[in-house]
Design a protein around this motif. Structure first.
Motif, PDB file in Angstrom:
ATOM      1  N   GLU A   1      88.192 -10.672  68.903  1.00  0.00           N
ATOM      2  CA  GLU A   1      87.757  -9.287  68.897  1.00  0.00           C
ATOM      3  C   GLU A   1      88.768  -8.416  68.151  1.00  0.00           C
ATOM      4  O   GLU A   1      89.987  -8.598  68.253  1.00  0.00           O
ATOM      5  CB  GLU A   1      87.558  -8.763  70.319  1.00  0.00           C
ATOM      6  CG  GLU A   1      86.895  -7.396  70.351  1.00  0.00           C
ATOM      7  CD  GLU A   1      86.218  -7.087  71.682  1.00  0.00           C
ATOM      8  OE1 GLU A   1      85.607  -6.005  71.780  1.00  0.00           O
ATOM      9  OE2 GLU A   1      86.284  -7.930  72.601  1.00  0.00           O
TER      10      GLU A   1
ATOM     11  N   SER B   1      88.255  -2.444  65.438  1.00  0.00           N
ATOM     12  CA  SER B   1      87.332  -1.663  64.623  1.00  0.00           C
ATOM     13  C   SER B   1      86.681  -2.605  63.615  1.00  0.00           C
ATOM     14  O   SER B   1      87.158  -3.732  63.418  1.00  0.00           O
ATOM     15  CB  SER B   1      88.073  -0.533  63.903  1.00  0.00           C
ATOM     16  OG  SER B   1      89.061  -1.066  63.035  1.00  0.00           O
ATOM     17  N   PRO B   2      85.623  -2.174  62.946  1.00  0.00           N
ATOM     18  CA  PRO B   2      85.017  -3.018  61.922  1.00  0.00           C
ATOM     19  C   PRO B   2      86.017  -3.390  60.832  1.00  0.00           C
ATOM     20  O   PRO B   2      86.806  -2.554  60.386  1.00  0.00           O
ATOM     21  CB  PRO B   2      83.883  -2.137  61.366  1.00  0.00           C
ATOM     22  CG  PRO B   2      83.533  -1.223  62.498  1.00  0.00           C
ATOM     23  CD  PRO B   2      84.836  -0.937  63.181  1.00  0.00           C
TER      24      PRO B   2
ATOM     25  N   ARG C   1      77.205  -8.309  57.682  1.00  0.00           N
ATOM     26  CA  ARG C   1      78.015  -9.492  57.981  1.00  0.00           C
ATOM     27  C   ARG C   1      77.906 -10.596  56.933  1.00  0.00           C
ATOM     28  O   ARG C   1      78.926 -11.129  56.487  1.00  0.00           O
ATOM     29  CB  ARG C   1      77.613 -10.060  59.342  1.00  0.00           C
ATOM     30  CG  ARG C   1      78.298 -11.398  59.668  1.00  0.00           C
ATOM     31  CD  ARG C   1      77.925 -11.933  61.037  1.00  0.00           C
ATOM     32  NE  ARG C   1      78.605 -13.192  61.322  1.00  0.00           N
ATOM     33  CZ  ARG C   1      78.507 -13.874  62.452  1.00  0.00           C
ATOM     34  NH1 ARG C   1      77.730 -13.399  63.424  1.00  0.00           N
ATOM     35  NH2 ARG C   1      79.156 -15.006  62.628  1.00  0.00           N
TER      36      ARG C   1
ATOM     37  N   TRP D   1      82.159  -8.954  61.728  1.00  0.00           N
ATOM     38  CA  TRP D   1      80.892  -8.329  62.104  1.00  0.00           C
ATOM     39  C   TRP D   1      81.081  -7.433  63.326  1.00  0.00           C
ATOM     40  O   TRP D   1      82.077  -7.499  64.033  1.00  0.00           O
ATOM     41  CB  TRP D   1      79.827  -9.382  62.374  1.00  0.00           C
ATOM     42  CG  TRP D   1      80.059 -10.248  63.586  1.00  0.00           C
ATOM     43  CD1 TRP D   1      79.531 -10.085  64.832  1.00  0.00           C
ATOM     44  CD2 TRP D   1      80.866 -11.432  63.650  1.00  0.00           C
ATOM     45  NE1 TRP D   1      79.959 -11.094  65.670  1.00  0.00           N
ATOM     46  CE2 TRP D   1      80.772 -11.924  64.972  1.00  0.00           C
ATOM     47  CE3 TRP D   1      81.658 -12.120  62.722  1.00  0.00           C
ATOM     48  CZ2 TRP D   1      81.447 -13.074  65.374  1.00  0.00           C
ATOM     49  CZ3 TRP D   1      82.325 -13.264  63.131  1.00  0.00           C
ATOM     50  CH2 TRP D   1      82.221 -13.728  64.445  1.00  0.00           C
ATOM     51  N   THR D   2      80.080  -6.588  63.557  1.00  0.00           N
ATOM     52  CA  THR D   2      80.096  -5.663  64.683  1.00  0.00           C
ATOM     53  C   THR D   2      78.763  -5.744  65.406  1.00  0.00           C
ATOM     54  O   THR D   2      77.703  -5.744  64.775  1.00  0.00           O
ATOM     55  CB  THR D   2      80.342  -4.216  64.210  1.00  0.00           C
ATOM     56  OG1 THR D   2      81.653  -4.143  63.632  1.00  0.00           O
ATOM     57  CG2 THR D   2      80.250  -3.233  65.367  1.00  0.00           C
ATOM     58  N   GLU D   3      78.820  -5.821  66.735  1.00  0.00           N
ATOM     59  CA  GLU D   3      77.619  -5.912  67.559  1.00  0.00           C
ATOM     60  C   GLU D   3      77.511  -4.692  68.465  1.00  0.00           C
ATOM     61  O   GLU D   3      78.516  -4.212  68.994  1.00  0.00           O
ATOM     62  CB  GLU D   3      77.651  -7.182  68.409  1.00  0.00           C
ATOM     63  CG  GLU D   3      77.700  -8.472  67.599  1.00  0.00           C
ATOM     64  CD  GLU D   3      77.854  -9.704  68.481  1.00  0.00           C
ATOM     65  OE1 GLU D   3      77.940  -9.539  69.727  1.00  0.00           O
ATOM     66  OE2 GLU D   3      77.890 -10.827  67.919  1.00  0.00           O
TER      67      GLU D   3
ATOM     68  N   THR E   1      80.144  -0.325  70.571  1.00  0.00           N
ATOM     69  CA  THR E   1      80.079  -1.547  69.780  1.00  0.00           C
ATOM     70  C   THR E   1      81.328  -2.391  69.985  1.00  0.00           C
ATOM     71  O   THR E   1      82.358  -1.900  70.455  1.00  0.00           O
ATOM     72  CB  THR E   1      79.944  -1.228  68.277  1.00  0.00           C
ATOM     73  OG1 THR E   1      81.093  -0.479  67.853  1.00  0.00           O
ATOM     74  CG2 THR E   1      78.680  -0.436  67.988  1.00  0.00           C
ATOM     75  N   HIS E   2      81.221  -3.662  69.606  1.00  0.00           N
ATOM     76  CA  HIS E   2      82.364  -4.572  69.596  1.00  0.00           C
ATOM     77  C   HIS E   2      82.443  -5.212  68.216  1.00  0.00           C
ATOM     78  O   HIS E   2      81.428  -5.670  67.681  1.00  0.00           O
ATOM     79  CB  HIS E   2      82.216  -5.670  70.659  1.00  0.00           C
ATOM     80  CG  HIS E   2      82.371  -5.176  72.058  1.00  0.00           C
ATOM     81  ND1 HIS E   2      83.590  -5.134  72.704  1.00  0.00           N
ATOM     82  CD2 HIS E   2      81.459  -4.687  72.939  1.00  0.00           C
ATOM     83  CE1 HIS E   2      83.422  -4.649  73.930  1.00  0.00           C
ATOM     84  NE2 HIS E   2      82.139  -4.364  74.096  1.00  0.00           N
ATOM     85  N   SER E   3      83.632  -5.257  67.660  1.00  0.00           N
ATOM     86  CA  SER E   3      83.850  -5.851  66.348  1.00  0.00           C
ATOM     87  C   SER E   3      84.612  -7.162  66.489  1.00  0.00           C
ATOM     88  O   SER E   3      85.484  -7.305  67.362  1.00  0.00           O
ATOM     89  CB  SER E   3      84.626  -4.889  65.447  1.00  0.00           C
ATOM     90  OG  SER E   3      83.894  -3.710  65.207  1.00  0.00           O
ATOM     91  N   TYR E   4      84.283  -8.113  65.610  1.00  0.00           N
ATOM     92  CA  TYR E   4      84.862  -9.449  65.690  1.00  0.00           C
ATOM     93  C   TYR E   4      85.280  -9.933  64.306  1.00  0.00           C
ATOM     94  O   TYR E   4      84.748  -9.491  63.279  1.00  0.00           O
ATOM     95  CB  TYR E   4      83.855 -10.440  66.285  1.00  0.00           C
ATOM     96  CG  TYR E   4      83.353 -10.063  67.653  1.00  0.00           C
ATOM     97  CD1 TYR E   4      84.031 -10.463  68.808  1.00  0.00           C
ATOM     98  CD2 TYR E   4      82.197  -9.295  67.798  1.00  0.00           C
ATOM     99  CE1 TYR E   4      83.565 -10.108  70.071  1.00  0.00           C
ATOM    100  CE2 TYR E   4      81.726  -8.936  69.062  1.00  0.00           C
ATOM    101  CZ  TYR E   4      82.413  -9.342  70.190  1.00  0.00           C
ATOM    102  OH  TYR E   4      81.957  -8.985  71.433  1.00  0.00           O
TER     103      TYR E   4
END
Length: 410
Positions: free
Chosen positions: A43, A46-47, A88, A106-108, A114-117
């Motif tokens: 995680e 941020s994007p 993505r 990517w961001t969900e 949201t959560h960015s990974y």
């Protein structure tokens, strides 16, 4: 086409002719595992925007801010890149079809936040099969793949691609295969070019039930598309621009009998389409110094003399809709899209000349938000430019000469 251990071909068991036929969901020959299950994700706060560039023998993935090389993926051949529209993934045009590349950011959405990974970049096993994969168009929250060799059109909800899982596209076909393009409209209609292996002459629109809405066959050599504000679509012709809006086609005639506009860049912030402009029908390679600005509301086509040539990879749009052109003088030319006035010229790379073979590397422009990314193959370099100030924020030498260039927002 049989899938190999490394490539999964998604074959539609039913191909739908648009003329007089209704559409249906394509059936997949087999199921690929989700790329999200094979990549260890971490995680991020941020994007994390990333860039993707090809070189002779592979694909590099870069951090869009620092230009740090995050991945080097081996892949032989000349490979074309197109963002998938989900923030993505990137589609790579390979011999098997459109292969999915995951740059690993990517961001969900999770409710009201949201959560960015991030993860390691990966060329996935997912391939949407077609013959001679061509254009990828993202519009109206749909991503549409076009196969030049078989006329196959594959349609996705762009958001569905974010998961990394294999998606069964809606599959349709052109009336005849050709080097063309297709895109979805806001109302659910589908627009695609008309042509065959010998010539191209216009465009056609079908509704969601497969019924023809309207066509126009007055666009010789139709090539390239761009979307302007208010769901207006422009297609390039050898004698001007074909515009589709409010359910009708209209033709904007070029001031020259042969005035080819084959590459365009649009912006949702502007009714004006930026295009190239060529007048020598017999030239092996014309190096034009004028660009075109076509107002899709008024039908006015304005030509702007830059005093320098450019290539088909030189056109872009800024965050406010401004026209941006990378000239062979090594400068970014920032142009008011309404007046045609050149507002700024920002030096970025050394002067260059467009190579005769279109597949060969040349300085290339890619714009994401307020940053322009400019490659310089002669020195294996990539530059990040602030479009507001013209300042070169970062430059980095890459391990190979960059060719195709795109990115994802992460």
């Amino acid at each position: 086409m049989k899938p190999s251990p490394k490539l999964l071909a998604l074959a539609a068991t039913t191909s739908i002719l648009l003329a007089g036929c209704s559409s249906q969901q394509a059936e997949t020959a087999s199921t690929a595992s989700s790329t999200s299950t094979t990549v260890a994700a971490a995680e991020a706060d941020s994007p994390q925007a990333r860039l993707v560039t090809t070189y002779d023998g592979g694909i590099l993935t870069l951090d869009a801010t620092t230009l740090e090389v995050l991945g080097n993926t081996q892949l032989d051949g000349f490979n074309r890149l197109n963002p998938a529209g989900d923030g993505r993934h990137v589609f790579v045009s390979t011999a098997a079809g459109f292969q999915v590349f995951d740059p690993g950011a990517w961001t969900e959405a999770h409710g009201d936040h949201t959560h960015s990974y991030t993860a390691s970049p990966e060329l996935t096993d997912t391939v949407y099969d077609t013959q001679k994969p061509g254009h990828v168009v993202r519009h109206a929250e749909k991503t549409v793949l076009f196969g030049d060799g078989d006329g196959k059109i594959q349609i996705f909800d762009s958001a569905d691609l974010l998961s990394g899982k294999t998606i069964a596209p809606e599959v349709k076909k052109t009336l005849e295969p050709h080097h063309g393009v297709a895109l979805a409209l806001e109302n659910g209609d589908l627009l695609h070019t008309l042509g065959n292996s010998d010539s191209r002459n216009g465009a056609i629109v079908f509704d969601s039930a497969g019924k023809e809405v309207v066509r126009n066959e007055q666009c010789p050599g139709v090539h390239g598309e761009a979307a302007a504000a208010n769901d207006v679509i422009a297609l390039g012709c050898e004698d001007g621009v074909l515009i589709y809006k409010n359910g009708q086609f209209t033709k904007v005639q070029a001031p020259d009998a042969y005035g080819r506009i084959g590459n365009q860049a649009g912006s949702e912030m502007s009714p004006v389409i930026l295009g190239d402009y060529k007048v020598d029908k017999d030239a092996k390679l014309e190096r034009p110094e004028r660009i075109s600005l076509t107002n899709t509301e008024t039908g006015e086509l304005k030509l702007v003399d830059l005093g320098t040539s450019y290539s088909f990879r030189s056109l872009g749009r800024g965050p406010a809709g401004e026209a941006v052109v990378l000239g062979t003088d090594g400068q970014l030319h920032i142009i008011d899209q309404n007046t045609g006035n050149v507002l700024h010229t920002y030096p970025v790379v050394a002067p260059w000349m467009e190579p005769e073979k279109w597949q060969e590397p040349r300085p290339t422009l890619f714009i994401q938000e307020n940053h322009a990314y400019v490659s310089e193959p002669a020195s294996n370099t990539l530059h990040v430019v602030d479009l507001g100030t013209g300042k070169v924020l970062t430059s980095a030498e890459l391990p190979a000469a960059p060719n195709e260039l795109t990115g994802v927002s992460g």
